[in-house]
Design a protein around this motif. Structure first.
Motif, PDB file in Angstrom:
ATOM      1  N   UNK A  70       0.706  -1.199  -0.014  1.00 10.06           N
ATOM      2  CA  UNK A  70      -0.023  -0.096  -0.070  1.00 10.06           C
ATOM      3  C   UNK A  70       0.938   1.217  -0.035  1.00 10.06           C
ATOM      4  N   UNK A  71       2.050   1.118   0.497  1.00  7.89           N
ATOM      5  CA  UNK A  71       2.924   2.287   0.806  1.00  7.89           C
ATOM      6  C   UNK A  71       3.341   3.172  -0.629  1.00  7.89           C
ATOM      7  N   UNK A  72       3.336   1.992  -1.577  1.00  3.82           N
ATOM      8  CA  UNK A  72       3.485   2.403  -3.093  1.00  3.82           C
ATOM      9  C   UNK A  72       2.736   3.641  -3.623  1.00  3.82           C
ATOM     10  N   UNK A  73       1.443   3.512  -2.861  1.00  5.66           N
ATOM     11  CA  UNK A  73       0.321   4.187  -3.488  1.00  5.66           C
ATOM     12  C   UNK A  73      -0.239   5.551  -2.279  1.00  5.66           C
ATOM     13  N   UNK A  74       0.080   5.315  -1.090  1.00  5.71           N
ATOM     14  CA  UNK A  74      -0.089   6.214   0.177  1.00  5.71           C
ATOM     15  C   UNK A  74       0.797   6.274   0.959  1.00  5.71           C
ATOM     16  N   UNK A  75       1.278   7.316   1.773  1.00  4.56           N
ATOM     17  CA  UNK A  75       2.594   7.650   2.458  1.00  4.56           C
ATOM     18  C   UNK A  75       1.842   6.694   4.013  1.00  4.56           C
ATOM     19  N   UNK A  76       0.759   6.707   4.086  1.00  2.00           N
ATOM     20  CA  UNK A  76       0.341   5.964   5.493  1.00  2.00           C
ATOM     21  C   UNK A  76      -1.320   6.116   5.749  1.00  2.00           C
ATOM     22  N   UNK A  77      -1.748   6.113   6.811  1.00  2.00           N
ATOM     23  CA  UNK A  77      -3.198   5.854   7.107  1.00  2.00           C
ATOM     24  C   UNK A  77      -3.856   7.228   6.889  1.00  2.00           C
ATOM     25  N   UNK A  78      -3.003   8.180   7.355  1.00  2.00           N
ATOM     26  CA  UNK A  78      -3.642   9.656   7.340  1.00  2.00           C
ATOM     27  C   UNK A  78      -3.921  10.080   6.008  1.00  2.00           C
ATOM     28  N   UNK A  79      -3.016   9.729   5.094  1.00  7.42           N
ATOM     29  CA  UNK A  79      -3.110  10.023   3.466  1.00  7.42           C
ATOM     30  C   UNK A  79      -4.348   9.121   3.058  1.00  7.42           C
ATOM     31  N   UNK A  80      -4.202   7.873   3.233  1.00  5.00           N
ATOM     32  CA  UNK A  80      -5.248   7.059   2.836  1.00  5.00           C
ATOM     33  C   UNK A  80      -6.590   7.683   3.256  1.00  5.00           C
ATOM     34  N   UNK A  81      -6.748   8.073   4.393  1.00  4.41           N
ATOM     35  CA  UNK A  81      -8.158   8.766   4.907  1.00  4.41           C
ATOM     36  C   UNK A  81      -8.555   9.928   4.144  1.00  4.41           C
ATOM     37  N   UNK A  82      -7.392  10.737   3.984  1.00  4.23           N
ATOM     38  CA  UNK A  82      -7.581  12.050   3.058  1.00  4.23           C
ATOM     39  C   UNK A  82      -8.215  11.658   1.883  1.00  4.23           C
ATOM     40  N   UNK A  83      -7.513  10.498   1.208  1.00  7.61           N
ATOM     41  CA  UNK A  83      -8.074  10.337  -0.066  1.00  7.61           C
ATOM     42  C   UNK A  83      -9.509   9.445  -0.104  1.00  7.61           C
ATOM     43  N   UNK A  84      -9.836   8.677   0.961  1.00  5.21           N
ATOM     44  CA  UNK A  84     -11.133   8.163   1.141  1.00  5.21           C
ATOM     45  C   UNK A  84     -12.271   9.119   1.166  1.00  5.21           C
ATOM     46  N   UNK A  85     -11.893  10.336   1.992  1.00  2.72           N
ATOM     47  CA  UNK A  85     -12.864  11.335   2.260  1.00  2.72           C
ATOM     48  C   UNK A  85     -13.350  11.982   0.952  1.00  2.72           C
ATOM     49  N   UNK A  86     -12.001  12.489   0.223  1.00  2.00           N
ATOM     50  CA  UNK A  86     -12.104  13.109  -0.966  1.00  2.00           C
ATOM     51  C   UNK A  86     -12.951  12.206  -2.232  1.00  2.00           C
ATOM     52  N   UNK A  87     -12.782  10.927  -2.072  1.00  2.56           N
ATOM     53  CA  UNK A  87     -13.449  10.069  -2.841  1.00  2.56           C
ATOM     54  C   UNK A  87     -14.973  10.056  -2.643  1.00  2.56           C
ATOM     55  N   UNK A  88     -15.106   9.906  -1.377  1.00  2.00           N
ATOM     56  CA  UNK A  88     -16.584   9.671  -0.894  1.00  2.00           C
ATOM     57  C   UNK A  88     -17.314  11.064  -1.315  1.00  2.00           C
ATOM     58  N   UNK A  89     -16.650  12.080  -1.328  1.00  2.00           N
ATOM     59  CA  UNK A  89     -17.453  13.290  -1.872  1.00  2.00           C
ATOM     60  C   UNK A  89     -17.739  13.199  -3.281  1.00  2.00           C
ATOM     61  N   UNK A  90     -17.057  12.660  -4.149  1.00  2.00           N
ATOM     62  CA  UNK A  90     -17.183  12.427  -5.401  1.00  2.00           C
ATOM     63  C   UNK A  90     -18.595  11.661  -5.584  1.00  2.00           C
ATOM     64  N   UNK A  91     -19.015  11.145  -4.616  1.00  2.00           N
ATOM     65  CA  UNK A  91     -20.377  10.330  -4.481  1.00  2.00           C
ATOM     66  C   UNK A  91     -21.683  11.216  -4.292  1.00  2.00           C
ATOM     67  N   UNK A  92     -21.421  12.587  -4.136  1.00  2.00           N
ATOM     68  CA  UNK A  92     -22.413  13.544  -3.851  1.00  2.00           C
ATOM     69  C   UNK A  92     -22.857  14.174  -4.898  1.00  2.00           C
TER      70      UNK A  92
END
Length: 279
Positions: A70-92
């Motif tokens: 996973x670290x090839x794509x995100x630096x860690x859990x915090x960056x993963x959560x950032x990406x999850x939140x923004x992607x979830x907002x794409x569902x709006x």
């Protein structure tokens, strides 16, 4: 590097990743998974089990890869959560910008309600530090657009959109808590309140709570509370009064986008001229 400098650099990397500027892997074997797959796996896990269930290891298990992959794509859990939140907002679903302000704002608020019902884990994200991603900003822009040309001042528009957001999200959080307690206790909302009849007969004192008694006797609490839906009519009525008052007082309109950009260009030119004059 100072703590502030480190924070600025970390923020820069997190923001760049949200805007499609994450560094690509430069060594090692070809990736078995993509960044999109990592983000979608995190969202699926959060939707099913809540935000606490999301970790680098749990997402890796869902994808059937090692956690280090996973670290090839995100630096860690915090960056993963950032990406999850923004992607979830794409569902709006953004409301039609041509709708009248009240219809547009109501649709915006109801979609925010539905969106939080689809992704209840967003209630555990700090809304004061949402990631500065494109989809988060798309949703913010849609909210401001409903009121920006109503005659309200710029500050009042920002305040009202914030109130609407907090009202809807607070209600969604309360409903999620009710549903969680119903699952844990095995007692639904209606059954719980029917079980409290002894309190109303032997403990409730109308003289101590006269306002509550007056509302109850006037039918304020007669409406069925399920299925839950966010009550917006009173809030929208209040906003309508504020808009009518602003229009009656002849409030100055918020400058157009073109005017704002012209002022910005003038300010930049002025600063350049001052700098060259001092050189």
């Amino acid at each position: 590097m100072s703590d502030e400098s480190a924070a600025v650099e970390q923020a820069r990397r997190r923001i760049a990743a949200l805007w499609g500027q994450a560094p690509a892997p430069t060594r090692g074997r070809p990736a078995r998974i993509t960044r999109d797959e990592v983000i979608e796996a995190g969202i699926a896990l959060a939707d099913a089990e809540g935000l606490d269930a999301v970790s680098m290891r749990s997402v890796a298990r869902r994808l059937e890869v090692g956690a280090m992959t996973l670290y090839s794509h995100v630096d860690g859990r915090r960056e993963l959560l950032d990406a999850m939140v923004d992607r979830a907002y794409a569902d709006f679903t953004i409301p039609d910008p041509d709708l009248p302000w009240r219809a547009g704002l109501e649709r915006y608020a109801r979609e925010m309600w539905a969106h939080r019902r689809r992704h209840p884990w967003l209630a555990d994200v700090n809304s004061w530090r949402l990631p500065l991603g494109p989809h988060v900003f798309d949703v913010e822009e849609a909210g401001y657009r409903t009121l920006v040309d109503t005659g309200l001042s710029a500050r009042r528009v920002a305040e009202i959109v914030g109130v609407v957001q907090n009202f809807v999200l607070g209600f969604a959080r309360s409903v999620a808590a009710e549903e969680a307690e119903a699952r844990d206790e095995g007692i639904d909302y209606e059954t719980y309140w029917r079980s409290t009849s002894d309190f109303w007969e032997h403990h409730f004192d109308p003289e101590r709570y006269p306002s509550m008694t007056r509302l109850w006797s006037s039918g304020a609490f007669d409406e069925d509370q399920g299925p839950f839906d966010v009550p917006l009519s009173g809030l929208l009525d209040t906003i309508e009064v504020l808009i009518e008052r602003a229009q009656a007082e002849g409030a100055s309109p918020i400058p157009s986008y073109e005017d704002c950009m012209a002022r910005y260009d003038e300010e930049v030119a002025r600063q350049i001229e001052e700098f060259e004059g001092r050189a």
